[in-house]
Enzyme design. Structure first.
Site, PDB file in Angstrom:
ATOM      1  N   LYS A 190     -58.122  86.075 -75.157  1.00  0.00           N
ATOM      2  CA  LYS A 190     -58.764  86.080 -73.844  1.00  0.00           C
ATOM      3  C   LYS A 190     -59.842  84.998 -73.670  1.00  0.00           C
ATOM      4  O   LYS A 190     -60.025  84.480 -72.578  1.00  0.00           O
ATOM      5  CB  LYS A 190     -59.375  87.453 -73.556  1.00  0.00           C
ATOM      6  CG  LYS A 190     -58.325  88.509 -73.233  1.00  0.00           C
ATOM      7  CD  LYS A 190     -58.987  89.828 -72.883  1.00  0.00           C
ATOM      8  CE  LYS A 190     -58.005  90.751 -72.194  1.00  0.00           C
ATOM      9  NZ  LYS A 190     -58.662  91.952 -71.681  1.00  0.00           N
ATOM     10  N   ASN A 227     -57.380  87.172 -68.424  1.00  0.00           N
ATOM     11  CA  ASN A 227     -56.218  88.005 -68.780  1.00  0.00           C
ATOM     12  C   ASN A 227     -54.968  87.602 -68.009  1.00  0.00           C
ATOM     13  O   ASN A 227     -53.879  88.088 -68.313  1.00  0.00           O
ATOM     14  CB  ASN A 227     -56.515  89.508 -68.612  1.00  0.00           C
ATOM     15  CG  ASN A 227     -56.419  89.971 -67.183  1.00  0.00           C
ATOM     16  OD1 ASN A 227     -56.558  89.166 -66.244  1.00  0.00           O
ATOM     17  ND2 ASN A 227     -56.197  91.257 -66.977  1.00  0.00           N
ATOM     18  N   ASP A 285     -59.032  92.779 -64.755  1.00  0.00           N
ATOM     19  CA  ASP A 285     -59.427  94.142 -65.166  1.00  0.00           C
ATOM     20  C   ASP A 285     -60.490  94.740 -64.240  1.00  0.00           C
ATOM     21  O   ASP A 285     -60.459  95.925 -63.925  1.00  0.00           O
ATOM     22  CB  ASP A 285     -59.973  94.128 -66.602  1.00  0.00           C
ATOM     23  CG  ASP A 285     -58.908  93.778 -67.617  1.00  0.00           C
ATOM     24  OD1 ASP A 285     -57.929  94.528 -67.740  1.00  0.00           O
ATOM     25  OD2 ASP A 285     -59.052  92.739 -68.272  1.00  0.00           O
ATOM     26  N   GLY A 317     -64.435  93.889 -73.740  1.00  0.00           N
ATOM     27  CA  GLY A 317     -63.347  93.359 -72.928  1.00  0.00           C
ATOM     28  C   GLY A 317     -63.106  94.145 -71.653  1.00  0.00           C
ATOM     29  O   GLY A 317     -62.687  93.584 -70.635  1.00  0.00           O
ATOM     30  N   ALA A 318     -63.375  95.435 -71.654  1.00  0.00           N
ATOM     31  CA  ALA A 318     -63.210  96.251 -70.440  1.00  0.00           C
ATOM     32  C   ALA A 318     -64.531  96.334 -69.657  1.00  0.00           C
ATOM     33  O   ALA A 318     -64.553  96.158 -68.437  1.00  0.00           O
ATOM     34  CB  ALA A 318     -62.741  97.653 -70.819  1.00  0.00           C
TER      35      ALA A 318
END
Ligand code: NAD
Length: 287
Positions: A72, A93, A108, A135-136
């Site tokens: 990423k 992403n 996301d 990442g989230a």
């Protein structure tokens, strides 16, 4: 898959390991349902092969690709442009190939905001508590801020992600109208106070997922007020311990991350095809 012919465009998913992903099922179900001449395939591409993977997008005139870990951040220097969603996260992403120009996006955060909106909760003007800025969590924070969240209190434990969480807070304060702060998760009194203050609470840590399925970062049900919107980014299991505690505390709006996962795919699908993903069909295909 009879629709594949000489005009079919390829969309990839480059990550390692990735063969477990639900994304090929999601996108191919949608292409088939809408009779679109695309096919989506997963490729095991570790970081050291990513440069060649991106070159292949250009050489094969692919419409684009998803990327996941460990690619990423690694992909950024190989692209021509970053959308603001990717710029604020310094992560990508989704790649879109427009006549040889490769643009990186992060969908996301859009997935999270869209899923909440479809469930009846706007982020604009609201106050959020977010645990986790990986990442989230990072795109959840930045996209919510871009979409008008008024204030966000991020909590992170003092691990390797803490400095990154501070960078995210600084970017939000600098580039959006949302007011952001970072607190050490060890300050439990601050977390309790913040949950009483917030409209939306999101856990983006993965606690509640294997091997931590018997853990919750909030154990005391009295910390949940009934009108708090509680969102866990985990979707396997469909109900985490945190969600169970919140439901038992009488919270009406408790969600897992399945909707976010589908909506981040739908946002990428729209970028590649210009069409809306048939969400219900896709959900049925992966349930
Ligand atoms: P990550 O490793 O990039 O980040 C994890 C974050 O949680 C970090 O901020 C870390 O400091 C914190 N953390 C980790 N373990 C912790 C613990 N035991 N206690 C407190 N804090 C902890 O991971 P990620 O990619 O952000 O994924 C996090 C979760 O979100 C995973 O469960 C993943 O499956 C899920 N996820 C869901 C979606 C979706 O679309 N629903 C998308 C991406 C990730």
């Amino acid at each position: 898959m009879t629709r594949i012919d000489g005009h079919t465009y390829l969309i990839g998913l480059m990550a390692y390991p990735i063969r477990h992903s639900m994304s090929p099922t999601m996108h191919n179900t949608a292409f088939e349902a809408l009779n679109l001449n695309f096919v989506y395939l997963a490729f095991d591409v570790p970081a050291e092969k990513l440069k060649d993977g991106v070159a292949a997008i250009r050489t094969l005139d692919m419409r684009g690709s998803n990327v996941s870990m460990p690619n990423k951040q690694v992909i950024i220097p190989y692209l021509d442009k970053l959308d603001i969603s990717a710029e604020l996260n310094q992560a990508v992403n989704t790649v879109v190939n427009d006549n040889g120009v490769l643009t990186g996006y992060t969908t996301d955060g859009v997935g999270f905001v869209t899923d909440l909106k479809k469930k009846g909760h706007e982020v604009a003007g609201k106050k959020m508590v977010l645990i986790g800025a990986g990442g989230a969590g990072t795109p959840i924070a930045t996209q919510s801020a871009l979409d008008g969240l008024s204030e966000i209190r991020i909590f992170n434990r003092h691990d390797g992600r803490f400095d990154h969480a501070q960078e995210t807070v600084d970017i939000i304060n600098e580039k959006t109208n949302c007011q952001a702060s970072l607190t050490d998760l060890a300050d439990q009194a601050a977390l309790k106070e913040a949950l009483a203050w917030a409209d939306i609470f999101c856990d983006a840590t993965g606690v509640g997922m294997k091997p931590l399925e018997d853990q919750s970062l909030v154990e005391d049900p009295t910390w949940f007020k009934k009108d708090l919107v509680v969102y866990d980014t985990v979707y396997a299991p469909r109900e985490t311990k945190l969600m169970t505690i919140a439901k038992n505390a009488g919270v009406d709006h408790v969600y897992n991350g399945l909707g976010m996962m589908i909506e981040q795919g739908a946002a990428a699908f729209k970028l590649w095809t210009g069409q809306d993903m048939p969400i219900d069909l896709v959900q049925a295909a992966i349930e």
